[in-house]
Design a protein around this motif. Structure first.
Motif, PDB file in Angstrom:
ATOM      1  N   TYR A 190       0.857  -1.187   0.000  1.00  0.00           N
ATOM      2  CA  TYR A 190       0.000   0.000   0.000  1.00  0.00           C
ATOM      3  C   TYR A 190       0.889   1.231   0.000  1.00  0.00           C
ATOM      4  CZ  TYR A 190       1.153  -0.215   5.002  1.00  0.00           C
ATOM      5  OH  TYR A 190       1.828  -0.273   6.188  1.00  0.00           O
ATOM      6  N   PHE A 194       1.661   4.997   1.528  1.00  0.00           N
ATOM      7  CA  PHE A 194       1.405   5.792   2.721  1.00  0.00           C
ATOM      8  C   PHE A 194       2.061   7.149   2.564  1.00  0.00           C
ATOM      9  CE2 PHE A 194       2.707   7.298   6.961  1.00  0.00           C
ATOM     10  CZ  PHE A 194       1.439   7.436   7.527  1.00  0.00           C
ATOM     11  N   ASN A 218       3.334   0.215   9.913  1.00  0.00           N
ATOM     12  CA  ASN A 218       2.677   1.516  10.091  1.00  0.00           C
ATOM     13  C   ASN A 218       1.659   1.543  11.223  1.00  0.00           C
ATOM     14  OD1 ASN A 218       3.380   1.977   6.858  1.00  0.00           O
ATOM     15  ND2 ASN A 218       3.385   3.853   8.086  1.00  0.00           N
ATOM     16  N   THR A 229       2.030   4.982  13.041  1.00  0.00           N
ATOM     17  CA  THR A 229       1.555   6.184  12.346  1.00  0.00           C
ATOM     18  C   THR A 229       0.040   6.303  12.328  1.00  0.00           C
ATOM     19  OG1 THR A 229       1.693   4.993  10.238  1.00  0.00           O
ATOM     20  CG2 THR A 229       3.585   6.352  10.873  1.00  0.00           C
ATOM     21  N   ASN A 253      -2.179   2.181  10.137  1.00  0.00           N
ATOM     22  CA  ASN A 253      -2.402   2.274   8.695  1.00  0.00           C
ATOM     23  C   ASN A 253      -2.263   0.939   7.987  1.00  0.00           C
ATOM     24  OD1 ASN A 253      -0.683   4.975   9.590  1.00  0.00           O
ATOM     25  ND2 ASN A 253      -2.574   5.408   8.478  1.00  0.00           N
ATOM     26  N   GLN A 302      -5.519  -0.884   8.486  1.00  0.00           N
ATOM     27  CA  GLN A 302      -6.558  -0.237   7.702  1.00  0.00           C
ATOM     28  C   GLN A 302      -6.423  -0.562   6.218  1.00  0.00           C
ATOM     29  OE1 GLN A 302      -6.012   3.837   8.871  1.00  0.00           O
ATOM     30  NE2 GLN A 302      -7.199   3.623  10.741  1.00  0.00           N
ATOM     31  N   ALA A 303      -5.184  -0.621   5.725  1.00  0.00           N
ATOM     32  CA  ALA A 303      -4.962  -0.965   4.321  1.00  0.00           C
ATOM     33  C   ALA A 303      -5.403  -2.403   4.040  1.00  0.00           C
ATOM     34  CB  ALA A 303      -3.487  -0.787   3.968  1.00  0.00           C
ATOM     35  N   ASP A 310      -3.699  -2.414  16.460  1.00  0.00           N
ATOM     36  CA  ASP A 310      -4.211  -2.779  15.142  1.00  0.00           C
ATOM     37  C   ASP A 310      -5.507  -3.580  15.157  1.00  0.00           C
ATOM     38  OD1 ASP A 310      -2.280  -1.730  13.154  1.00  0.00           O
ATOM     39  OD2 ASP A 310      -0.861  -2.905  14.308  1.00  0.00           O
TER      40      ASP A 310
END
Length: 426
Positions: free
Chosen positions: A96, A98, A228, A231, A234, A237-238, A355
């Motif tokens: 992905y 970012f 990630n 951060t 992420n 989420q990806a 996560d």
């Protein structure tokens, strides 16, 4: 009989061998315990403190594994090579893009403040509180070798990122899957040994054990190492954005292969080593409390793992899957009761900032950790969080043993849920 009755009252199913063993202990009967072999006990027995420590040590060779850097990419390659060596295949990458926000200056440590609402998940912070913060200053690391290893900063702007995972394919229900995860990136210009080398090593150790010859599971298990997380979750989420709508689809049709089995639940692992308790006052040579410039007491964490240390299993009470997540949490609590060797588990309802959160409205999702995230970490119970002192050498065997007990807890719980079997090897 309480060890049997409590889980049953909560609607949990215990393995027959565990019930048999506990009944014999409660009644004093001398029936042979080997009459019903327990595959869960066999798998848990494959966990080893030295192997767990060695995997954490291996991760620390890449420093803090800060996202977007060469050391982060090298750590991903090492993790993938280890998973392949274990026989956990297929091994895949989730790719992905970012966009890194503009770089900020060092984040100052926050002083102790009055009790108030926790940042996320609700609740109130009680008791002694130590300073917390995120170290963004490379020069705060006194070790010159480690400072050089961590010298590269995350590039500003958009860049490709990856998470890595492998899958144990189920024998009878390959279209259904449990996710076992941790994040492999870190912050603080240390070694990220605890946050989250401890969780990453746990997931890798479970991948190794479930991939051993003779081990099968009825349902699939995916072992995921997110990137990630630091951060803003992420990587997780990806994964959801790319793979949520692929769940349960056979590809190619009629092949019996399911690239993305239907998600049944997720177990996340994030910081597992340090449960030293509430900060205590710093004392001067005369035994008097030290004060800061404002005249407020200074606090520091106890040096030894507390006698009451436990594995915290958290779900989020405000999630759409709260009831199912609570059931999953209590299932793991029961697994700890029967299969963990040294530390108990406690269930809490304020899962946050890890996560599992992006999944919590979609599927049952829980997090295993050393302390309550909102209550304890937010109150400075771990002084090494995002600091240069998050080093392998910082932790004792008692600390590493807490992480191993978290591994025992998840391994036992997921083995029961996925229907693990062990075929004796010649």
């Amino acid at each position: 009989m309480l060890r049997i009755l409590l889980p049953l009252a909560l609607g949990l199913t215990l393995p027959p061998a565990a019930v048999q063993a506990q009944t014999q202990l409660a009644t004093g009967t001398a029936a042979a315990t080997a009459a019903t072999p327990d595959p869960v006990a066999h798998l848990v027995g494959q966990l080893d403190l030295s192997a767990y420590k060695a995997t954490i040590k291996g991760l620390t060779q890449f420093g803090d594994r800060r996202q977007g850097t060469a050391r982060n990419r090298a750590a991903l390659d090492w993790i993938e090579a280890q998973l392949r060596a274990y026989g956990c295949t297929p091994v895949e990458r989730l790719r992905y893009d970012f966009t890194e926000p503009a770089r900020r200056g060092p984040v100052a440590l926050q002083p102790r403040r009055a009790a108030g609402p926790a940042a996320q998940g609700g609740g109130t912070l009680f008791g002694n509180r130590a300073a917390i913060g995120v170290n963004a200053d490379p020069m705060a690391q006194p070790d010159e070798r480690l400072r050089a290893l961590n010298a590269e900063l995350t590039p500003v702007g958009t860049s490709p990122r990856e998470s890595v995972y492998c899958t144990k394919v189920g024998t009878t229900r390959p279209d259904e899957m449990y996710l076992v995860s941790a994040h492999m990136d870190g912050l603080g210009f240390g070694e990220a040994a605890n946050d989250d080398g401890s969780g990453t090593a746990l997931v890798m150790e479970l991948a190794r054990i479930f991939s051993a010859p003779g081990v099968s599971t009825e349902r699939s298990i995916r072992f995921i190492l997110w990137n990630n997380e630091e951060t803003g979750l992420n990587g997780a989420q990806a994964y959801i954005a790319q793979r949520k709508d692929l769940q349960g689809l056979e590809s190619p049709p009629g092949s019996g292969r399911y690239p993305e089995p239907r998600w049944l639940g997720l177990i996340q692992h994030d910081m597992l080593l340090f449960d030293h308790g509430m900060p205590v006052p710093q004392l001067d040579d005369q035994g008097r409390p030290k004060l800061d410039a404002r005249g407020l007491p200074l606090y520091t964490a106890p040096k030894e793992q507390r006698a009451e240390a436990d594995v915290n299993i958290e779900f989020q009470i405000n999630s759409k899957q709260a009831d199912a997540s609570a059931k999953l949490a209590w299932h793991l609590r029961s697994a700890n009761e029967f299969y963990a060797t040294d530390y108990p588990a406690a269930v809490g309802h304020r899962m946050t900032n890890t996560d599992s959160v992006p999944f919590m409205d979609l599927i049952p999702a829980v997090s295993l950790r050393e302390n309550e995230r909102g209550m304890h970490i937010g109150a400075g119970w771990n002084p090494h969080w995002h600091q240069p002192t998050d080093l392998y050498s910082t932790y004792s065997d008692k600390d590493f043993l807490l992480g191993l007990n978290a591994a025992q807890t998840t391994l036992a719980g997921i083995a029961q849920l996925a229907g693990a079997k062990v075929k004796p090897q010649p």
